[in-house]
Design a protein around this motif. Structure first.
Motif, PDB file in Angstrom:
ATOM      1  N   TYR A 131       0.835  -1.212   0.000  1.00  0.00           N
ATOM      2  CA  TYR A 131       0.000   0.000   0.000  1.00  0.00           C
ATOM      3  C   TYR A 131       0.866   1.256   0.000  1.00  0.00           C
ATOM      4  O   TYR A 131       0.587   2.215  -0.729  1.00  0.00           O
ATOM      5  N   PHE A 176       2.153   2.653  -3.212  1.00  0.00           N
ATOM      6  CA  PHE A 176       1.225   3.354  -4.108  1.00  0.00           C
ATOM      7  C   PHE A 176       0.428   4.454  -3.414  1.00  0.00           C
ATOM      8  O   PHE A 176      -0.125   5.330  -4.081  1.00  0.00           O
ATOM      9  N   HIS A 177       0.325   4.373  -2.048  1.00  0.00           N
ATOM     10  CA  HIS A 177      -0.546   5.273  -1.285  1.00  0.00           C
ATOM     11  C   HIS A 177      -1.990   5.107  -1.785  1.00  0.00           C
ATOM     12  O   HIS A 177      -2.536   4.020  -1.719  1.00  0.00           O
ATOM     13  N   ASP A 178      -2.624   6.143  -2.282  1.00  0.00           N
ATOM     14  CA  ASP A 178      -4.017   6.036  -2.712  1.00  0.00           C
ATOM     15  C   ASP A 178      -4.159   5.753  -4.207  1.00  0.00           C
ATOM     16  O   ASP A 178      -5.264   5.787  -4.746  1.00  0.00           O
ATOM     17  N   ASP A 179      -3.045   5.477  -4.870  1.00  0.00           N
ATOM     18  CA  ASP A 179      -3.082   5.258  -6.318  1.00  0.00           C
ATOM     19  C   ASP A 179      -2.799   3.804  -6.688  1.00  0.00           C
ATOM     20  O   ASP A 179      -2.266   3.512  -7.760  1.00  0.00           O
ATOM     21  N   MET A 180      -3.172   2.872  -5.821  1.00  0.00           N
ATOM     22  CA  MET A 180      -2.920   1.468  -6.110  1.00  0.00           C
ATOM     23  C   MET A 180      -3.775   1.011  -7.291  1.00  0.00           C
ATOM     24  O   MET A 180      -4.992   1.226  -7.305  1.00  0.00           O
ATOM     25  N   PRO A 181      -3.173   0.389  -8.285  1.00  0.00           N
ATOM     26  CA  PRO A 181      -3.947  -0.092  -9.451  1.00  0.00           C
ATOM     27  C   PRO A 181      -5.032  -1.077  -9.025  1.00  0.00           C
ATOM     28  O   PRO A 181      -4.868  -1.845  -8.079  1.00  0.00           O
ATOM     29  N   ARG A 237      -5.296  -4.303  -6.253  1.00  0.00           N
ATOM     30  CA  ARG A 237      -6.315  -4.352  -5.190  1.00  0.00           C
ATOM     31  C   ARG A 237      -7.098  -5.668  -5.262  1.00  0.00           C
ATOM     32  O   ARG A 237      -7.349  -6.314  -4.237  1.00  0.00           O
TER      33      ARG A 237
END
Length: 225
Positions: free
Chosen positions: A164, A167-172, A176
């Protein structure tokens, strides 16, 4: 932050450290007692941590609160954290019951992410407790967060945490979905291992019952003349 404020924050964190010591001692006693009485220990290991001053400040700012010792103790409940790793899900709930039955432990919040996993698949049982610590001139009641999970759940959560933060909040979406699928596999693995444990216990019990049966007595042969 002046010297007086630094001392106040250090004193606050010291109280949380003492609370962690108290919880760790309780868990050790319960585990060793069960080992002695039942020859079984539900707790594999225990991890503790205290949130850093920087982490406390960051969390207060995220909440839109003034950075102060008072706000930290009032609004941040995970300054002191304990992670309890168990072998099986039944052990998780057994330890949970033992904790909440302690006379000086007040459970003020609980979230069961085992029966109700998070959307991403995360599983754990979270408790916020308040316990007293007895100092030289006063008694303080300190909050501690306790996370109870199995070995498999901890394995998944540790790796998910590392992924996590890549990527922080930009995980593909694909990653996920893969993490969620892996979490589902972890849940099935825990259930399978629990069934295996139950089978072993049944087998051991049946062996024990057989060993308790009286041995067959062979008829005595008459002595030869």
């Amino acid at each position: 932050m002046d010297k007086q404020q630094v001392m106040e924050w250090a004193k606050m964190l010291m109280s949380y450290k003492f609370a962690l010591d108290e919880v760790s001692t309780k868990l050790t006693i319960l585990n060793e007692e069960l080992q002695f009485i039942q020859n079984y220990n539900p707790i594999e290991h225990v991890k503790t941590r205290i949130k850093s001053p920087e982490g406390i400040v960051e969390k207060l700012q995220r909440k839109g609160l003034e950075v102060s010792k008072e706000n930290a103790t009032a609004y941040i409940r995970d300054i002191a954290g304990v992670r309890v790793i168990c072998s099986f899900t039944t052990d998780v709930y057994r330890v949970y019951e033992m904790i909440r039955s302690q006379g000086d432990v007040e459970v003020i919040e609980e979230k069961d992410y085992i029966r109700n996993p998070k959307p991403n698949g995360y599983q754990s049982l979270h408790l916020i407790i308040r316990i007293p610590i007895f100092l030289s001139q006063r008694t303080e009641h300190v909050t501690v967060e306790i996370q109870l999970r199995t070995i498999a759940m901890d394995f998944w959560a540790s790796l998910e945490h590392k992924i996590y933060y890549q990527f922080h909040d930009d995980m593909p979406l694909s990653i996920r979905e893969e993490l969620k699928a892996t979490a589902d596999m972890i849940g099935m693995l825990d259930q399978r291992m629990l069934r295996l444990k139950d089978e072993v216990n049944k087998f051991s019990s049946s062996i024990g019952e057989i060993s308790k049966e009286p041995a067959l007595q062979m008829p005595m042969m008459p002595a030869s003349k």
